[in-house]
Design an enzyme around this catalytic site. Structure first.
Site, PDB file in Angstrom:
ATOM      1  N   CYS A  13       0.846  -1.328   0.117  1.00 40.79           N
ATOM      2  CA  CYS A  13       0.086   0.222   0.014  1.00 40.79           C
ATOM      3  C   CYS A  13       0.924   1.274   0.045  1.00 40.79           C
ATOM      4  O   CYS A  13       2.204   1.072  -0.520  1.00 40.79           O
ATOM      5  CB  CYS A  13      -0.839   0.001   1.030  1.00 40.79           C
ATOM      6  SG  CYS A  13      -0.394  -0.022   2.711  1.00 40.79           S
ATOM      7  N   ASN A  16       2.378   1.424   4.333  1.00 39.90           N
ATOM      8  CA  ASN A  16       2.796   0.510   5.033  1.00 39.90           C
ATOM      9  C   ASN A  16       2.604   0.184   6.363  1.00 39.90           C
ATOM     10  O   ASN A  16       3.031  -0.258   7.207  1.00 39.90           O
ATOM     11  CB  ASN A  16       4.213  -0.173   4.694  1.00 39.90           C
ATOM     12  CG  ASN A  16       4.602  -1.552   4.920  1.00 39.90           C
ATOM     13  OD1 ASN A  16       5.646  -1.958   5.592  1.00 39.90           O
ATOM     14  ND2 ASN A  16       3.576  -2.651   5.021  1.00 39.90           N
ATOM     15  N   CYS A  18      -1.149   0.634   7.348  1.00 39.66           N
ATOM     16  CA  CYS A  18      -2.754   0.306   7.514  1.00 39.66           C
ATOM     17  C   CYS A  18      -2.860  -1.039   6.798  1.00 39.66           C
ATOM     18  O   CYS A  18      -3.153  -1.996   7.280  1.00 39.66           O
ATOM     19  CB  CYS A  18      -3.589   1.535   7.285  1.00 39.66           C
ATOM     20  SG  CYS A  18      -3.237   3.060   8.319  1.00 39.66           S
ATOM     21  N   ARG A  19      -3.165  -0.588   5.520  1.00 39.94           N
ATOM     22  CA  ARG A  19      -3.941  -1.905   4.531  1.00 39.94           C
ATOM     23  C   ARG A  19      -2.923  -3.034   4.528  1.00 39.94           C
ATOM     24  O   ARG A  19      -3.284  -4.261   4.737  1.00 39.94           O
ATOM     25  CB  ARG A  19      -4.264  -1.214   3.146  1.00 39.94           C
ATOM     26  CG  ARG A  19      -5.474  -0.266   3.630  1.00 39.94           C
ATOM     27  CD  ARG A  19      -5.637   0.223   2.337  1.00 39.94           C
ATOM     28  NE  ARG A  19      -4.648   1.284   1.781  1.00 39.94           N
ATOM     29  CZ  ARG A  19      -4.559   2.102   0.840  1.00 39.94           C
ATOM     30  NH1 ARG A  19      -5.054   2.082  -0.024  1.00 39.94           N
ATOM     31  NH2 ARG A  19      -3.296   2.886   0.639  1.00 39.94           N
ATOM     32  N   SER A  20      -1.571  -2.662   3.753  1.00 43.73           N
ATOM     33  CA  SER A  20      -0.725  -3.811   3.674  1.00 43.73           C
ATOM     34  C   SER A  20      -0.296  -4.977   4.823  1.00 43.73           C
ATOM     35  O   SER A  20      -0.337  -5.959   4.591  1.00 43.73           O
ATOM     36  CB  SER A  20       0.303  -3.609   2.657  1.00 43.73           C
ATOM     37  OG  SER A  20       1.244  -2.662   3.318  1.00 43.73           O
ATOM     38  N   ASP A 131      -7.936   3.646   1.004  1.00 42.95           N
ATOM     39  CA  ASP A 131      -7.040   3.997   2.231  1.00 42.95           C
ATOM     40  C   ASP A 131      -7.950   4.462   3.423  1.00 42.95           C
ATOM     41  O   ASP A 131      -8.497   5.589   3.281  1.00 42.95           O
ATOM     42  CB  ASP A 131      -6.329   5.463   1.691  1.00 42.95           C
ATOM     43  CG  ASP A 131      -5.378   5.869   2.708  1.00 42.95           C
ATOM     44  OD1 ASP A 131      -5.276   5.500   3.826  1.00 42.95           O
ATOM     45  OD2 ASP A 131      -4.541   6.612   2.350  1.00 42.95           O
TER      46      ASP A 131
HETATM   47  P1  4NP Z   1      -1.829   2.813   4.292  1.00 40.23           P
HETATM   48  O1  4NP Z   1      -2.317   4.236   4.656  1.00 40.23           O
HETATM   49  O2  4NP Z   1      -1.409   3.044   2.895  1.00 40.23           O
HETATM   50  O3  4NP Z   1      -2.847   1.722   4.108  1.00 40.23           O
HETATM   51  O4  4NP Z   1      -0.713   2.434   5.128  1.00 40.23           O
HETATM   52  C1  4NP Z   1      -1.679   5.256   4.748  1.00 40.23           C
HETATM   53  C2  4NP Z   1      -0.705   5.474   5.929  1.00 40.23           C
HETATM   54  C3  4NP Z   1      -0.284   6.700   5.924  1.00 40.23           C
HETATM   55  C4  4NP Z   1      -0.181   7.741   4.828  1.00 40.23           C
HETATM   56  C5  4NP Z   1      -1.080   7.603   3.805  1.00 40.23           C
HETATM   57  C6  4NP Z   1      -1.683   6.433   3.855  1.00 40.23           C
HETATM   58  N1  4NP Z   1       0.258   8.928   4.954  1.00 40.23           N
HETATM   59  O5  4NP Z   1       0.354   9.794   4.158  1.00 40.23           O
HETATM   60  O6  4NP Z   1       1.315   9.121   5.872  1.00 40.23           O
END
Ligand code: 4NP
Length: 166
Positions: A13, A16, A18-20, A131
Site C-alpha cells: 500500500c 505500509n 494500515c492496509r498492507s 485508504d
Molecule cells: P496505508 O495508509 O497506505 O494503508 O498504510 C496510509 C498511511 C499513511 C499515509 C497514507 C496512507 N500517509 O500519508 O502518511
C-alpha cells in the site's frame, strides 16, 4: 533432493502502516489455519517510506486485534529487489498499482503485479481497498472486511494452481 520453494506474496500500500500489514496478517492467518505455513511466504511494504520502522497505525492494530490478528510488522519501503524476490506483488488500490508498474524493471517483474480489488468476491461493489488513514472506525472495519474477502479468494485461487501443478 528437490526442496519445494515457498510461494511468496508481497502486499503493498502507500504507507505500509494500515492496509498492507493488515493484509499480510489476514493472509498469514488463513495460510496457518489451513495448515499451509510451509507453502507460503508473506510480507508487506509501502511505496512511500515516511513511516519506515513504525509499527502499524494504532487504529489498524486495535481493529485487527478484535478479529484475532496481531499486527507486528515494521513498515518498510518497497525495494527493487522485492520484484525479484516475490512471486506476486499485490497493490491495494489503483495508485499503488501505478506506482508498482513504474518501479518494475522488466516485463517479467511487471507481470507479478496484481490488484487486491480483483480478488474481492463477496463485496463486489468495491474494486479496490480504500485508504483508511483519514477515516473513522468504519474505514478500518471496511478494510478488514475487504481483506478477509479478498485474501480468502486469493488463497483459494493460488491453492488451485499449486495443486494442479503438483
Ligand atoms: P496505508 O495508509 O497506505 O494503508 O498504510 C496510509 C498511511 C499513511 C499515509 C497514507 C496512507 N500517509 O500519508 O502518511
Amino acid at each position: 533432493m528437490e526442496v519445494n520453494k515457498k510461494y511468496s506474496i508481497l502486499f503493498v500500500c502507500l504507507g505500509n502502516i494500515c492496509r498492507s500489514p493488515a493484509a499480510q496478517a489476514v493472509f498469514q492467518h488463513m495460510v496457518d489455519e489451513r495448515g499451509l505455513t510451509a507453502c507460503y511466504e508473506v510480507d508487506s511494504a509501502g511505496t512511500y517510506g515516511g513511516h519506515s520502522g513504525d509499527l502499524p497505525d494504532r487504529r489498524m492494530r486495535v481493529h485487527a486485534r478484535r478479529r484475532g490478528y496481531e499486527l507486528t510488522h515494521r513498515a518498510r519501503r518497497i525495494t527493487r529487489d522485492d520484484f525479484e524476490r516475490f512471486d506476486l506483488v499485490v497493490g491495494m488500490d489503483n495508485g499503488n498499482v501505478a506506482d508498482l508498474e513504474r518501479l518494475a524493471a522488466t516485463v517479467e517483474e511487471a507481470r507479478k503485479i496484481v490488484m487486491m480489488g480483483d480478488y474481492i468476491r463477496q463485496m463486489r461493489h468495491y474494486d479496490y481497498v480504500p485508504d483508511p488513514y483519514y477515516e473513522g472506525s468504519e474505514g478500518f472495519e471496511l478494510v478488514l472486511d475487504l481483506l478477509e474477502d479478498a485474501c480468502e479468494n486469493l488463497l483459494d485461487q493460488q491453492e488451485r494452481k499449486r495443486i494442479n501443478n503438483k
